[in-house]
Structure formats: structure tokens, C-alpha cells
Design a protein around this motif. Structure first.
Motif, short mmCIF file in Angstrom:
data_model
loop_
_atom_site.label_atom_id
_atom_site.label_comp_id
_atom_site.label_asym_id
_atom_site.label_seq_id
_atom_site.Cartn_x
_atom_site.Cartn_y
_atom_site.Cartn_z
N TYR A 225 51.18 -14.61 -68.11
CA TYR A 225 51.99 -15.20 -69.06
C TYR A 225 52.78 -16.16 -68.61
O TYR A 225 52.86 -16.19 -66.61
CB TYR A 225 53.45 -14.02 -69.13
CG TYR A 225 53.17 -12.62 -69.80
CD1 TYR A 225 54.14 -12.39 -71.40
CD2 TYR A 225 52.92 -11.26 -69.84
CE1 TYR A 225 53.51 -12.06 -72.31
CE2 TYR A 225 52.92 -10.69 -70.67
CZ TYR A 225 53.15 -10.55 -72.13
OH TYR A 225 52.86 -10.19 -73.64
N TYR A 226 53.44 -17.12 -69.13
CA TYR A 226 53.80 -18.26 -68.67
C TYR A 226 54.93 -18.05 -66.96
O TYR A 226 55.20 -17.00 -68.44
CB TYR A 226 54.40 -19.74 -69.06
CG TYR A 226 52.45 -20.46 -69.70
CD1 TYR A 226 52.10 -21.34 -68.73
CD2 TYR A 226 52.52 -19.95 -70.92
CE1 TYR A 226 51.32 -22.19 -68.80
CE2 TYR A 226 51.41 -21.04 -70.78
CZ TYR A 226 50.54 -22.14 -70.30
OH TYR A 226 49.67 -23.22 -70.50
N GLN A 227 55.62 -19.09 -66.70
CA GLN A 227 56.38 -18.82 -65.88
C GLN A 227 57.27 -20.46 -66.06
O GLN A 227 56.49 -20.81 -66.42
CB GLN A 227 56.08 -18.66 -64.46
CG GLN A 227 55.80 -17.32 -63.75
CD GLN A 227 55.46 -17.62 -62.79
OE1 GLN A 227 55.77 -18.08 -61.83
NE2 GLN A 227 54.38 -16.67 -62.39
N GLN A 228 58.70 -19.84 -65.82
CA GLN A 228 59.32 -21.76 -66.83
C GLN A 228 60.52 -21.37 -65.66
O GLN A 228 60.62 -20.95 -64.21
CB GLN A 228 60.45 -20.69 -67.64
CG GLN A 228 59.54 -19.87 -68.79
CD GLN A 228 60.53 -19.99 -70.51
OE1 GLN A 228 61.54 -18.80 -69.85
NE2 GLN A 228 61.07 -20.07 -70.82
N THR A 229 60.48 -23.04 -65.40
CA THR A 229 61.52 -23.66 -64.46
C THR A 229 63.33 -23.60 -65.48
O THR A 229 63.62 -24.15 -66.40
CB THR A 229 61.84 -25.03 -64.37
OG1 THR A 229 60.84 -26.06 -66.08
CG2 THR A 229 60.34 -25.26 -63.71
N ARG A 230 63.47 -21.86 -65.24
CA ARG A 230 65.04 -21.78 -65.53
C ARG A 230 65.38 -20.49 -64.91
O ARG A 230 65.01 -19.91 -64.84
CB ARG A 230 64.16 -20.87 -67.57
CG ARG A 230 66.02 -20.24 -67.28
CD ARG A 230 64.81 -20.04 -69.54
NE ARG A 230 64.18 -18.70 -68.99
CZ ARG A 230 64.35 -17.48 -68.61
NH1 ARG A 230 65.13 -16.74 -68.78
NH2 ARG A 230 63.20 -16.72 -69.00
N HIS A 231 66.74 -20.42 -65.49
CA HIS A 231 68.26 -20.08 -64.20
C HIS A 231 68.93 -18.74 -65.65
O HIS A 231 69.83 -20.01 -65.69
CB HIS A 231 68.86 -20.96 -63.41
CG HIS A 231 69.57 -19.58 -62.73
ND1 HIS A 231 70.16 -20.31 -61.97
CD2 HIS A 231 68.77 -18.27 -61.77
CE1 HIS A 231 70.77 -19.38 -61.01
NE2 HIS A 231 70.29 -18.57 -61.27
N GLY A 232 68.21 -17.53 -65.56
CA GLY A 232 68.92 -17.16 -66.72
C GLY A 232 69.34 -18.03 -68.32
O GLY A 232 67.77 -18.57 -68.44
N ARG A 233 70.14 -18.37 -68.66
CA ARG A 233 69.94 -19.41 -70.34
C ARG A 233 69.47 -20.29 -70.31
O ARG A 233 69.42 -21.21 -70.85
CB ARG A 233 71.05 -18.78 -71.19
CG ARG A 233 72.01 -19.78 -70.27
CD ARG A 233 73.66 -18.94 -71.04
NE ARG A 233 73.54 -17.58 -70.55
CZ ARG A 233 74.76 -16.92 -71.28
NH1 ARG A 233 75.04 -16.78 -72.39
NH2 ARG A 233 75.01 -15.87 -70.94
N ILE A 234 69.59 -21.03 -68.90
CA ILE A 234 69.30 -22.81 -68.66
C ILE A 234 68.69 -23.16 -68.02
O ILE A 234 68.32 -22.89 -67.34
CB ILE A 234 70.56 -22.85 -67.65
CG1 ILE A 234 71.95 -22.76 -68.12
CG2 ILE A 234 70.64 -24.63 -67.27
CD1 ILE A 234 72.48 -23.37 -70.00
N ARG A 235 67.84 -24.28 -68.47
CA ARG A 235 66.56 -25.07 -67.56
C ARG A 235 67.03 -25.47 -66.54
O ARG A 235 68.42 -25.67 -65.75
CB ARG A 235 66.15 -26.70 -68.18
CG ARG A 235 65.88 -27.32 -67.87
CD ARG A 235 65.49 -28.75 -68.62
NE ARG A 235 65.44 -29.06 -69.83
CZ ARG A 235 63.59 -29.13 -70.04
NH1 ARG A 235 63.26 -29.44 -69.77
NH2 ARG A 235 63.83 -28.94 -71.64
#
Length: 561
Positions: free
Chosen positions: A190-200
Motif C-alpha cells: 500500500y502506498y503511503q501519503q504525505t497527509r495529516h488527517g484529512r489534509i495534504r
């Protein structure tokens, strides 16, 4: 009457508030001793779609948040002008990208040092990957725990994703929990995202916003840099600042007491060097610019990942398509507002994979697998019926292109010529990668759910037909690098040295993805963060008269990728 002009003076002048520029603005202003000016041609990062992860689909050609670049028509891509998104505004491309966070293979970085970029090996660079991130899934000693960029897992992927993972295992790919710490063989994850909660979690949000109140840091938006100002002749050329233009037409001179740093990216940085008379004399002559510093490598060595997608019609299992229209989409919006969950937190892909075509000794194709399908197989609008898409790119393309100005007019877009698929190995690899994607869709765990391949479909049965499809439909993955190559020998096309100082000009540096001698096999944003973090330490060490650099002390265990 003489035109009114404005003058600003700082110690460090940083051109470009993209990923690297935001890192540098934070790190160079941290001790309060140096006045730092950060210049951005775009505006503030206020548009709401910047901060909603799935909003990136509507930003790639946004008229004010991107530069609107397109590649020059090229025969190997069927003479198409291909959209080449580059962010314009605070955060740069980190504010419009697909949020995917993937560190490179260790061999990718080690190759830089082997090609002449002393000190740029993976062991030296790993601490800076860690310093840039906060890995939100526990306290793995191989990950960063207190960096400005928040990195997390995709939340609540659709049911079809688990079937894809199992299909990957059936194909012989190893399922790994964290692709950023494990050994890189053929694998699915699974990819990981540069995301904090609902926000980029963009570079602007992570690095710039928290330090905006520093009195020694001034951020100027909507300020367009026209050229680097220099004084002296021959080997004594020294950068003294930059000449800029406001939207009102006012000329602004920003003078640097210590250094000018170009962080305008793979397109903007070589363009600005050439407008300043730094580059290949032949290119400059054709553009009507007097050569001040002959550097033939400026604008050359352009590298990019070229992605081609397979799409499949799906039945009897949930995908993102049916949740992205009408009443279902309204429910997803409500879910996002209330709980910060759902498809609005998705990004460019949910599942990734490394696979081997057999054409090289290492995994050589990467997959971006989305639990949805796009109309005509290109990122944009999701189809109405359930679907699945497998994007594939060659991880280490051999094709090389260029970025060059054609005029002394600083407002004109340069020629962007990536030369996609110009190398025979690249063509062979894209065909083999597409065939692997078809094999993945034909595994036992997916067969019950796959109705059929919609793009390119059964008519693309031969290698020739698959290659033609790739030429007709492939596009950039927004990973362009390399146009100001790092290395020791300017006669061999190197633009900056291992400390990222421009050859032949004092007090001028390039710090962004354009300095990569060769591109990383994987997504590039994590590596641009690393480059800027390490470059900041290099620069600050030089202030102390020390040209050596010891990586920051880490408690983490060695990385094995």
C-alpha cells in the motif's frame, strides 16, 4: 520619468517556494542570524483543493496554481503535446502532486556518488530522509518521527484493494508492510501519503507555515524573477541578487549579501540560468542572449517517468468509481467533513508494486494501482461504472531530453522535450510492463471480479499494438529531474558541484530536483526533500569554514532498502 524601482536586501535569496525552497527557508532562517528572502512567482496556497487529497485531480492543469507547461510534440509520443504539471504557488509541486511518498532504492543514490557527486551516497542521505518526515504509523526506528512532513497510510481502501494485493502474491510479488524500510525486490504494498488527517502535508504546510512569524524570514509571492544579477568577468563572476517584476510592472531588485539559491525546479531553474546568460552558448545565441558563463549542461539531461495505464471493468465488489458521482459523492463529502475519511482522502493510487520484466537485473517497473478507472485511461474524470486501473512506468528510463529557452523574453515558456521512449530499452520495458499488468489482472483472486479490459482492450494483442497504445496515451508521472546535473566536470555536462554550487559563478547555488544526475527509480518528492535538507547543512557548515559534512546523529537502525 524614471521607472520607480524597489530594492530588498537579504543574506540568502531563495528563488522558488516549491518543495526545496520551503525546506531551505525554514532551515536557513532557524538560528535567527541570517535574513532570508523567499521569492515565489505564484500566490499563497489558499485554494481549498490544494489541501483536500483527492483535489489533485482538479489541479494538474489549473490555470493559476500550475504553470500550464506542455511538452514539445515528439515522434515517439505521436507528436502530442503532453501536459507537464508544475506547481505555481507556495509549496510548488508538493501542493498539487499525488501525495505518494516513496523513498528510492539505495543504489539510485549510490550511483550519484559513483558518477562524481562526492558524498551523495545513500548512507549519507538516509538521515535527511528521516529528518524530513514524521511517520505516523508507530515509532519504527528506521523512519523519521519528528520531521515537518507527515506521512501516513491510505485510510480505508475499497474492498477490491485486498483482492489486488492477493493477486500480486499469486503473481509472485512479496507483500510488504512498509516499502520504505524493506529490501526492494519484486513486491506489492500500500502506498503511503504525505497527509495529516484529512489534509495534504505539503512542503509549505510542513516547513513554511510554522515559521511564518520569524522576523528574519520574508516571503514574497506574486513576484516573478527575470534573471540573476552578476558582477565581475571570467572566473570572477559573482551572483549579487536577482531582478524581479511585480504584476504591476514594478521592477524589484533583491540583493544577496551571501548567496543566491535557485530552487525553481526542473523547468524554472535552467530557464532562469539561461535567461541570465549561463548555459550552452549555442542555445543562448539562438535566444538572443549574450553568454556570460558557458555551461553546456544547463537544461540537458532531462529525465522523467512515462506512465501508461490499463483499465478494467469490475463487478460484484466496491471501487471508487461508484462513490464519485451524484448522491454517493455527496455522502463522501459529508464523511470527509465529519470524520476526515473516505475517497476524498485518496490520492493518485492506493497500491504500488515493483516488478521485474527480465530486461535488467533489478525490478524495473513500478505500478500505480487505483481502485477506480479513468475515462480514456488518463488521470482526470472517473468512469461511472466500477473499474480498476494499473499504471506502469519504467523505473530507470534511458531516454534523455532537454529544457531550453528560445527567446530572451522572460515570460515565454521554454521548450520542454523529454524524448519519451526514444531509447529502445524504454520501449521494450513499457511493453513488458503492460503485459505484467495484464497477468496481475488474470490471477485467481481477481478473475471473478474482472469483466474485461476496457483500455487498451483486446485489440492491443501484439507488442507493436501495445507500444502504439503507449505512444498514443502515455503521459508524465510529474517526476522530471536532472536539468542542472550535479558533478565535478562542467565539460561533461555537469552544472553544479557536490555542494550544489554553479560551476563558474561564485555565490550561486541550485538546490532542487534538477541537480539529480540520474533520477530515482521511484517517486521523487521524498528525494527532493532530502536534497534540500542535506544542502541546508552543507551551506551552513560552509559558513563555519568547514566543507565536510557529517550526517546528523540518528538513533534509527540502518535502512536496508
Amino acid at each position: 520619468m524614471n521607472q520607480i524601482k524597489e530594492e530588498i536586501v537579504a543574506d540568502y535569496v531563495i528563488v522558488g517556494a516549491g518543495t526545496a525552497g520551503c525546506v531551505l527557508a525554514n532551515r536557513l532562517s532557524a538560528d535567527g542570524k541570517h535574513k532570508v528572502v523567499l521569492i515565489e512567482a505564484g500566490g499563497r496556497d489558499r485554494h481549498p483543493l490544494i489541501h483536500i487529497p483527492a483535489g489533485f485531480l482538479r489541479l494538474l492543469d489549473h490555470p493559476s496554481i500550475t504553470w500550464g507547461f506542455k511538452t514539445a510534440p515528439e515522434a515517439q509520443a505521436c507528436d502530442r503535446e503532453i501536459l507537464f504539471p508544475r506547481g505555481r504557488g507556495l509549496g510548488g509541486s508538493s501542493s498539487i502532486n499525488g501525495l505518494l511518498y516513496v523513498r528510492p532504492f539505495a543504489a539510485d543514490i549510490d550511483a550519484w556518488e559513483a558518477s562524481g557527486a562526492a558524498g551523495w551516497n545513500f548512507a549519507n542521505c538516509l538521515p535527511y530522509y528521516c529528518r524530513s518526515e514524521t511517520w505516523q504509523d508507530g515509532k519504527d526506528p528506521r523512519r523519521g518521527s519528528d520531521g515537518p512532513i507527515q506521512v501516513t497510510r491510505v485510510a480505508s481502501p475499497p474492498a477490491v484493494c485486498a483482492k489486488v494485493i492477493t493477486a500480486g502474491e499469486e503473481l509472485g510479488l512479496e507483500m510488504v508492510e512498509d516499502p520504505n524500510v524493506t529490501t526492494r525486490g519484486p513486491s506489492i504494498w500500500y502506498y503511503q501519503q504525505t497527509r495529516h488527517g484529512r489534509i495534504r502535508s505539503s512542503a509549505a504546510r510542513g516547513y513554511l507555515w510554522p515559521v511564518a512569524s520569524r522576523t528574519n524570514l520574508n516571503v514574497h509571492t506574486d513576484l516573478y524573477v527575470k534573471q540573476v544579477m552578476m558582477q565581475g568577468e571570467g572566473d570572477q563572476r559573482t551572483a549579487t541578487g536577482v531582478e524581479c517584476r511585480r504584476e504591476s510592472g514594478l521592477t524589484v531588485f533583491v540583493k544577496a549579501r551571501k548567496e543566491v539559491i535557485l530552487s525553481a525546479g526542473v523547468i524554472g531553474t535552467p530557464r532562469l540560468l539561461e535567461l541570465s546568460g549561463i548555459g550552452d552558448p549555442h542555445v543562448l545565441d539562438n535566444a538572443g542572449i549574450r553568454t556570460q558563463v558557458p555551461l553546456r549542461g544547463v537544461g540537458n539531461n532531462l529525465q522523467d517517468h512515462y506512465v501508461t495505464r490499463l483499465c478494467f471493468r469490475i463487478k460484484d465488489i466496491a471501487t471508487a468509481n461508484e462513490r464519485s458521482h451524484g448522491a454517493a459523492l455527496a455522502k463522501e463529502v459529508a464523511k470527509y467533513v465529519v470524520s476526515g475519511d473516505g475517497i476524498l482522502t485518496y490520492s493518485a493510487a492506493v497500491i504500488g508494486a515493483f516488478a521485474s520484466t527480465g530486461l535488467t537485473t533489478r525490478p524495473d517497473v513500478q505500478f500505480v494501482i487505483a481502485p477506480g478507472s479513468f475515462k480514456e485511461g488518463r488521470i482526470g474524470e472517473l468512469e461511472d461504472e466500477p473499474g480498476l486501473s494499473f499504471g506502469v512506468w519504467q523505473m530507470r528510463p534511458q531516454s534523455r531530453g532537454h529544457v531550453h529557452i528560445t527567446s530572451s523574453d522572460s515570460t515565454k515558456t521554454p521548450t520542454i522535450a523529454p524524448h519519451y521512449l526514444s531509447d529502445p530499452l524504454d520501449r521494450q520495458t513499457v511493453i513488458a510492463g503492460l503485459r505484467i499488468g495484464r497477468e496481475l489482472a488474470n490471477q485467481p483472486s481477481l478473475i471473478p471480479y474482472v469483466v474485461g479490459e476496457t483500455v487498451p482492450g483486446s485489440q492491443a494483442a501484439t507488442d507493436e499494438a501495445l507500444l502504439q497504445y503507449a505512444r498514443d496515451n502515455g503521459s508524465t508521472v510529474y517526476h522530471g529531474v536532472g536539468t542542472c546535473r550535479m558533478g565535478t566536470d562542467p565539460t561533461a555536462g555537469c552544472v553544479v558541484d557536490a555542494h550544489l554550487r554553479v560551476h563558474g559563478v561564485k555565490r550561486l547555488r541550485v538546490i532542487d530536483g534538477s541537480v539529480m544526475p540520474t533520477m530515482t527509480s521511484t517517486n521523487t518528492n521524498a528525494t527532493v526533500l532530502m536534497i534540500a535538507e542535506r544542502a541546508a547543512d552543507l551551506l551552513l557548515n560552509e559558513l563555519q569554514g568547514d566543507e565536510t559534512l557529517q550526517p546528523p546523529v540518528r538513533k534509527q537502525a540502518p535502512h536496508t532498502a
